[in-house]
Design a protein around this motif. Structure first.
Motif, PDB file in Angstrom:
ATOM      1  N   ASN A  56     -23.277  39.243  78.935  1.00  0.00           N
ATOM      2  CA  ASN A  56     -23.094  38.230  77.903  1.00  0.00           C
ATOM      3  C   ASN A  56     -22.648  38.857  76.599  1.00  0.00           C
ATOM      4  O   ASN A  56     -21.829  38.311  75.871  1.00  0.00           O
ATOM      5  CB  ASN A  56     -24.402  37.472  77.676  1.00  0.00           C
ATOM      6  CG  ASN A  56     -24.732  36.612  78.875  1.00  0.00           C
ATOM      7  OD1 ASN A  56     -23.914  36.507  79.780  1.00  0.00           O
ATOM      8  ND2 ASN A  56     -25.897  36.024  78.886  1.00  0.00           N
ATOM      9  N   GLN A 108     -32.528  33.027  75.012  1.00  0.00           N
ATOM     10  CA  GLN A 108     -33.489  33.450  76.033  1.00  0.00           C
ATOM     11  C   GLN A 108     -33.637  34.966  76.040  1.00  0.00           C
ATOM     12  O   GLN A 108     -33.199  35.634  76.977  1.00  0.00           O
ATOM     13  CB  GLN A 108     -33.040  32.961  77.414  1.00  0.00           C
ATOM     14  CG  GLN A 108     -33.195  31.482  77.572  1.00  0.00           C
ATOM     15  CD  GLN A 108     -31.875  30.811  77.739  1.00  0.00           C
ATOM     16  OE1 GLN A 108     -30.816  31.395  77.472  1.00  0.00           O
ATOM     17  NE2 GLN A 108     -31.918  29.563  78.173  1.00  0.00           N
ATOM     18  N   ALA A 136     -26.834  29.205  77.065  1.00  0.00           N
ATOM     19  CA  ALA A 136     -26.005  28.833  78.201  1.00  0.00           C
ATOM     20  C   ALA A 136     -26.220  27.371  78.545  1.00  0.00           C
ATOM     21  O   ALA A 136     -25.276  26.654  78.851  1.00  0.00           O
ATOM     22  CB  ALA A 136     -26.335  29.705  79.406  1.00  0.00           C
ATOM     23  N   ASP A 137     -27.465  26.955  78.473  1.00  0.00           N
ATOM     24  CA  ASP A 137     -27.713  25.544  78.762  1.00  0.00           C
ATOM     25  C   ASP A 137     -28.208  24.878  77.487  1.00  0.00           C
ATOM     26  O   ASP A 137     -29.192  25.283  76.886  1.00  0.00           O
ATOM     27  CB  ASP A 137     -28.697  25.377  79.907  1.00  0.00           C
ATOM     28  CG  ASP A 137     -29.850  26.313  79.786  1.00  0.00           C
ATOM     29  OD1 ASP A 137     -30.758  26.255  80.615  1.00  0.00           O
ATOM     30  OD2 ASP A 137     -29.852  27.118  78.809  1.00  0.00           O
ATOM     31  N   LYS A 147     -22.770  28.865  75.211  1.00  0.00           N
ATOM     32  CA  LYS A 147     -22.393  30.245  75.419  1.00  0.00           C
ATOM     33  C   LYS A 147     -20.962  30.506  75.879  1.00  0.00           C
ATOM     34  O   LYS A 147     -20.298  31.356  75.294  1.00  0.00           O
ATOM     35  CB  LYS A 147     -23.346  30.973  76.326  1.00  0.00           C
ATOM     36  CG  LYS A 147     -23.253  32.463  75.982  1.00  0.00           C
ATOM     37  CD  LYS A 147     -24.221  33.329  76.658  1.00  0.00           C
ATOM     38  CE  LYS A 147     -25.629  33.155  76.250  1.00  0.00           C
ATOM     39  NZ  LYS A 147     -26.512  33.578  77.340  1.00  0.00           N
ATOM     40  N   PRO A 148     -20.499  29.842  76.868  1.00  0.00           N
ATOM     41  CA  PRO A 148     -19.066  30.114  77.051  1.00  0.00           C
ATOM     42  C   PRO A 148     -18.373  29.618  75.801  1.00  0.00           C
ATOM     43  O   PRO A 148     -18.348  28.429  75.522  1.00  0.00           O
ATOM     44  CB  PRO A 148     -18.697  29.267  78.267  1.00  0.00           C
ATOM     45  CG  PRO A 148     -19.996  28.969  78.928  1.00  0.00           C
ATOM     46  CD  PRO A 148     -20.999  28.880  77.830  1.00  0.00           C
ATOM     47  N   PHE A 149     -17.854  30.541  75.003  1.00  0.00           N
ATOM     48  CA  PHE A 149     -17.361  30.155  73.698  1.00  0.00           C
ATOM     49  C   PHE A 149     -16.170  29.242  73.816  1.00  0.00           C
ATOM     50  O   PHE A 149     -15.099  29.651  74.219  1.00  0.00           O
ATOM     51  CB  PHE A 149     -16.952  31.396  72.899  1.00  0.00           C
ATOM     52  CG  PHE A 149     -18.124  32.132  72.340  1.00  0.00           C
ATOM     53  CD1 PHE A 149     -19.171  31.432  71.751  1.00  0.00           C
ATOM     54  CD2 PHE A 149     -18.188  33.503  72.387  1.00  0.00           C
ATOM     55  CE1 PHE A 149     -20.239  32.117  71.229  1.00  0.00           C
ATOM     56  CE2 PHE A 149     -19.265  34.173  71.869  1.00  0.00           C
ATOM     57  CZ  PHE A 149     -20.294  33.491  71.295  1.00  0.00           C
ATOM     58  N   GLN A 150     -16.363  28.019  73.461  1.00  0.00           N
ATOM     59  CA  GLN A 150     -15.226  27.120  73.331  1.00  0.00           C
ATOM     60  C   GLN A 150     -14.708  27.294  71.917  1.00  0.00           C
ATOM     61  O   GLN A 150     -15.476  27.295  70.964  1.00  0.00           O
ATOM     62  CB  GLN A 150     -15.651  25.666  73.546  1.00  0.00           C
ATOM     63  CG  GLN A 150     -16.329  25.409  74.869  1.00  0.00           C
ATOM     64  CD  GLN A 150     -15.334  25.267  75.998  1.00  0.00           C
ATOM     65  OE1 GLN A 150     -14.174  25.024  75.750  1.00  0.00           O
ATOM     66  NE2 GLN A 150     -15.798  25.448  77.228  1.00  0.00           N
TER      67      GLN A 150
END
Lengths: 989, 162
Positions: free
Chosen positions: A826, A868, A935-936, A956-959
């Motif tokens: 990550n 987390q 992430a969530d 988390k997945p950087f948009q």
């Protein structure tokens, strides 16, 4: 005809060529037909029989001509002799009239007449005898009988009955004395003759009859006139004047016998003489009425015996049938034979040609099949190899997976062996595929403009991993060295050099000459003398930039590329078959060094495909030099410009004017490094050891007042560093500590391969800036230097202003951001994403590390923290207990955040306290945006985030969009705080 | 690869990616990851994925070790591992692995050991599959770069060459 057939043949062949394998029935095929041969023979038979007929007819004509001439000749002679005899009789008649009637008394009596005629008989050979009969009228009979003393008798020797007149014979030749006193007018025929003779005054003939001697003959009667006749006497006058008649018997048979006897060839023909006065009933005068002789051919000749009343003819024919003509038969047979022979020959030739043609077709078919098979083979190889590769990927992948699991040492060994084999197999398949592609002609060349240097860089980078594995680099001990030359200038030097080299004089080359450049680079010292590096550079410039201004007008540029190495070389006996596929120097090569021996043949194929030549020189235990020449076309000027553009894109120019010091004990290596730096516009200087470098640097330091520029960076080769470790480290670290007032040079370590321990050591020794891995590539060096010198980002920013993502980029560019995440993956992803937007990213593994980084003062603009994260461990607790900031025993992300905030508020209090009077002017206080990464996304968590002092969160997945939204409110509204300023103030505090 | 054209390799890659997306092995995060790759970090994706493999194997090993242990009770630790696994999986876009992780975590929260074991099996399977596929993908990409780098001319379409 032969030519004609040949013509057919040629036509047939041509047609065959045109139609390819298609079968066609040409004339040749017809010629080989038996039926045609039969027809031909029949035709020849006809021709020969025609020839025979012609010749036979000709002969018949000739035979007929011969017959005609013979017949005419005979007839003429017969006529002549006859007329001669008649003339004699005429003479005799005149004699009688003269001496019997004009003399008185008569001068002729029986004796005289007999005597005279007997003595002149030789003149009348045809007349058996002559006699004279006097004309006695009835009134004169008695007188006459009395005068002569005998009575007139008839032919039957009877006393003559009373008639108007009589013609008793008074004179006769002795041969016919028996007719004396016979009345000639008593016989019917004689009487007619006599009457006709005295009327015409000419000799008159009887029809033929048997004479006394049983020969066929005619009687000739001639009138004798007692008085001279007027010139044109009438018939009555003639009759009146008639005194008597002279007659003679013509023995025609003996006459003709005699005549024929005198002529040659009388046996060949049969002669018949006919009296045809009564044309319906020809009377034979001579010859037999037999049918023997050749009845098919006869000739009729007219005979004129002087008697207009009578008509005679002579019929000649050949005694024997015409003999069959030998010559005609021979000729005909000959022609037939020749014709048949020619036909047979043509037939044979036809059969042969057909056979050859069939064979030819068969061969062609086979050839096509063979070619197809060859193509199929290549295609098969190409296809199958590709198909094999796909499952091979799976096999290799699974083997890798297997190796990553826990295995016993034996299992690991097996698996590794299997993997090695698999890799060898896939290499082999790839190479076979390459070769098959080339052989199948599927590889087509396309001319594209290219940049020589970047191509070389690419190639180098492709093999960087391999070379790293093998530990090969540019050293004097073992290296791979690539050069490119313009072929022409290089060649002349090379030829001279090669000659001396081949003559075994390479030992004689002065070392000093070689030492000028890279001495003992490889087995071929020729390379050394070529001023390799300078030539290369020169060529490069010329090729790329001066292409248009070059005096060379031809469009093609021939480049020669040499790849040299030092190594075991190639044994002499194996040098011949180096380019043969699947051939290696010896069987141990594959075992020791791997490979399948197909690469060189592929290279050769490619080079030859591009119109070049490939050759090599090698000496065992010294090394090999492979070189190839390839002809390139100069590209268009516009293309050059575009290439240049891309080049300038590739190689940033911001390093221009920088100075570097390269520390390397090996000149070759140093030269390479220098070259790469030069390309970036960095002025580089090479020194052999760190000590020298330090000395030089010291010199620079003393010269600083003279506006001499100090080196901006030190590039130290790992080997040099390790060898000079003892004193080097000290000095290097010294630099860092006793830092002069001016900027320190950046320290860069160059290494081929480096272990973690070594890298740690290097970091400790002061090479914190960077380590550049070899082989060097200009773009890579540029990237590293950019990182080290901290330039380039602005440039990138400036350039990218018009881009779509400029908002975020502008927002984040140059910002220093701390990323805190315990998960390495990550961390990398987040760092990568932020870096992409231009941010300067620092990573932290845990909350503890984050705290360390965020000790005030710090220069971070933002912190991204994973939600987390596991709690801190005991060590951290102890550590922070000293600061008495942390009360909690456990803290996770939220705790960390809280701690940071606490620190900040504390700092803020201090700042505000210290600068209370000035604080009004300065609204800034320590509040770093802390963003949660998760992430969530659960809203409850968000609330918790905000509660514990975080400023926001990012999924988390950087948009890009959400990131922008999250970041925007902190950076847009807030003026960028100047951390340095703050830190300064903090320090002074 | 010399003979294989860039286009073809790219098509191969795209096909493989499409398959993986269709199967749900990967999600769009992987594409994001790919977009992060540029000249300054040419091997970014493979680097990250390799790190992921490395970490994941460690995690898997740990998980198995925890589960195999007879008197095992430390579901919390397992949850931490799973969280990590899930985080990294979602980072690289390994959707299926992540989903299995979620299930796994649910099982571990319920202290359901059998479910955990089943989930672990499944996780290992999914992980192997992912790794295999990604390896394949990288191999093709490497070939593509190779082909593009050396700039072989484009191959004409051969009709009889499947």
């Amino acid at each position: 005809m032969g030519e004609k057939r040949q013509g057919y043949h040629m036509v047939a062949v041509r047609v065959n060529e045109q139609l390819g394998t298609k079968k066609n029935f040409s004339f040749i095929h017809k010629a080989s037909n038996l039926r045609i041969l039969g027809c031909w023979i029949v035709l020849m038979l006809l021709i020969s029989s025609k020839v025979y007929d012609d010749m036979n007819d000709e002969q018949k004509v000739r035979r007929k001509e011969v017959l005609v001439s013979m017949c005419d000749q005979r007839a003429r002679m017969l006529q002549d002799q006859f007329s001669v005899s008649v003339n004699h009789v005429h003479a005799l008649a005149i004699l009688v009239s003269t001496f019997h009637y004009y003399k008185n008394p008569s001068a002729i009596d029986q004796e005289t007449f007999a005597e005279y005629t007997a003595r002149t008989a030789f003149e009348r050979p045809l007349l058996s005898g002559v006699a004279y009969a006097q004309r006695i009228l009835l009134s004169e009979r008695e007188e006459f009988e009395r005068q002569h003393g005998w009575t007139i008798r008839t032919m039957e020797k009877e006393p003559s009955p009373i008639r108007d007149e009589y013609a008793p014979v008074i004179f006769s030749q002795e041969t016919v004395s028996y007719i004396e006193s016979l009345d000639m007018m008593s016989g019917e025929e004689d009487r007619e003759n006599i009457l006709r003779a005295r009327a015409t005054g000419k000799a008159v003939l009887t029809s033929p009859f048997r004479l006394l001697n049983s020969h066929l003959g005619v009687v000739l009667t001639f009138p004798v006139y007692n008085s001279r006749l007027p010139l044109n006497p009438t018939v009555n006058e003639r009759i009146e004047a008639t005194a008597g008649y002279l007659g003679g018997a013509f023995d025609v048979e003996s006459l003709v016998e005699n005549l024929l006897g005198q002529l040659a060839g009388n046996q060949a023909i049969v002669v018949n003489v006919y009296d045809i006065t009564n044309s319906s009933d020809p009377l034979i005068m001579y010859g037999h009425h037999s049918q023997d002789g050749d009845m098919s051919l006869k000739h009729v000749s007219k005979l004129d015996f002087g008697d207009p009343f009578r008509k005679h003819e002579m019929i000649c024919r050949y005694l024997q049938k015409a003999p069959t003509s030998g010559i005609a038969i021979q000729t005909a047979v000959f022609i037939f034979l020749i014709g048949s022979l020619i036909g047979y020959m043509a037939y044979g030739a036809g059969i042969h040609i057909v056979k050859v043609e069939d064979d030819f077709n068969k061969m062609q078919e086979l050839k096509v099949q063979a070619e197809a098979a060859d193509v199929a083979k290549s295609q098969f190889l190409a296809t199958v190899s590709h198909e094999i590769r796909t499952p091979m990927n799976g096999i290799l992948g699974m083997l890798q997976l297997l190796l990553d699991t826990e295995l016993s040492s034996t299992q690991r060994d097996y698996a590794q062996t299997a993997q090695g084999c698999g890799e060898a197999l896939i290499t082999l398949i790839n190479e076979v595929l390459d070769r098959a592609k080339i052989e199948a002609g599927k590889l087509e060349l396309e001319a594209v403009p290219f940049d020589l240097r970047s191509i070389l860089d690419d190639v180098l980078s492709l093999f960087s991993e391999k070379s790293r594995q093998k530990g090969v680099e540019f050293t004097e001990e073992g290296h791979i060295f690539v050069q490119v030359h313009l072929a022409e200038p290089a060649k002349s030097v090379m030829d001279v050099k090669t000659e001396t080299f081949l003559n075994g004089e390479s030992e004689g080359i002065p070392k000093s000459c070689a030492a000028r450049q890279f001495n003992t680079l490889s087995g071929k010292q020729a390379a050394d003398d070529r001023s390799s590096w300078e030539t290369f550079k020169h060529l490069d410039d010329e090729f790329l930039y001066d292409a248009s201004s070059n005096t060379m007008n031809d469009k093609n540029v021939t480049l020669m590329v040499c790849v040299e190495d030092t190594g075991i070389g190639i044994p002499e006996q194996a040098q011949k078959r180096v380019f043969t596929p699947f051939m290696q120097a010896d069987s141990s090569t594959s075992r020791n060094y791997g490979g399948t021996g197909i690469g060189l043949s592929i290279s050769k194929c490619l080079v030859e495909l591009m119109g070049g030549h490939m050759n090599f020189t090698s000496r065992p235990q010294i090394g090999s030099t492979f070189s190839f020449t390839v002809e390139f076309q100069r590209c268009e000027k516009s293309a050059v410009i575009s290439v240049k553009k891309s080049l300038s894109d590739d190689l940033p120019t911001e390093f221009k004017g920088l100075k570097a010091l390269v520390v390397d004990g090996k000149p070759v290596r140093a030269a390479v490094t220098r070259y790469h730096l030069k390309r970036l516009g960095i002025q580089a200087e090479a020194v052999s050891s760190i000590r020298t470098a330090l000395a030089l640097y010291a010199k620079y330091g003393s010269l600083i007042s003279n506006n001499e520029k100090l080196p901006d960076m030190f590039l130290v080769e790992k080997d040099s560093w390790i060898s000079g470790k003892e004193d080097g480290i000290m000095h290097l670290s010294n630099w860092g500590q006793n830092g002069h007032s001016y900027k320190l040079p950046k320290m860069i370590l160059l290494a081929t391969n480096i272990t973690i321990a070594e890298s740690d050591k290097a970091k400790a020794a002061g090479f914190a800036d960077t380590v550049i891995m070899k082989p060097l590539r200009s773009s890579m060096v540029a990237a590293c230097l950019k990182q080290v010198l901290g330039i380039g980002r602005k440039i990138q920013h400036g350039r990218n202003v018009p881009n779509g993502s400029n908002g975020l980029r502008g927002l984040l560019c140059g910002k220093k951001i701390l990323v805190v995440d315990d998960n390495l993956v990550n961390r990398r992803v987040a760092a990568g994403a932020l870096k992409k937007f231009g941010a300067d990213v620092q990573c932290a593994e845990s909350g503890q590390e984050a705290l360390k980084w965020l000790q005030i003062p710090h220069d971070f603009d933002a912190c991204f923290m994973d939600i987390q994260m596991p709690e801190m461990d005991g060590y951290v607790l102890n550590h922070y207990r000293n600061y008495s900031l942390v009360i909690m025993v456990f803290f996770s992300t939220f705790e960390a955040t809280r701690l940071i905030r606490e620190m900040e508020s504390k700092a803020n209090v201090q700042i505000n306290g210290g600068f209370l009077n000035e604080g009004t002017t300065r609204k800034s206080e320590w509040h770093m945006p802390i963003l949660a990464m998760t992430a969530d996304v659960i809203h409850a968590t968000l609330d918790e985030c905000l509660k514990c002092g975080m400023d926001g969160y990012v999924s988390k997945p950087f948009q890009e969009k959400s990131l922008y939204q999250a970041v925007a409110k902190f950076f847009e509204s807030k003026p960028v705080s100047n951390p340095e300023q703050l830190s300064e103030s903090w320090r002074t505090e | 690869m010399l003979g294989l054209s860039v286009d073809r390799l790219r098509a191969d890659m795209n096909r493989l990616l499409a398959l993986l997306f269709h199967q749900g092995v990967l999600d769009e995060q992987f594409l994001q990851l790919q977009q992060l790759q540029d000249e300054s970090s040419p091997n970014f994706v493979s680097e990250v994925v390799n790190i992921y493999f490395h970490e994941s194997e460690k995690l898997l090993r740990n998980l198995r070790g925890l589960l195999v242990d007879k008197e095992f009770s430390d579901y919390k630790k397992m949850g931490i591992h799973l969280n990590q696994f899930m985080g990294s999986s979602s980072s690289i876009g390994a959707q299926r692995v992540r989903n299995v992780c979620v299930a796994f975590r649910a099982a571990s929260e319920q202290n359901n050991r059998a479910g955990c074991l089943r989930a672990l099996e499944l996780l290992e399977y999914e992980y192997c599959y992912l790794k295999n596929k990604l390896h394949e993908l990288f191999q093709i990409e490497q070939q593509r770069i190779l082909a593009a780098g050396v700039r072989y001319p484009q191959q004409r379409q051969q009709p009889n060459n499947p």
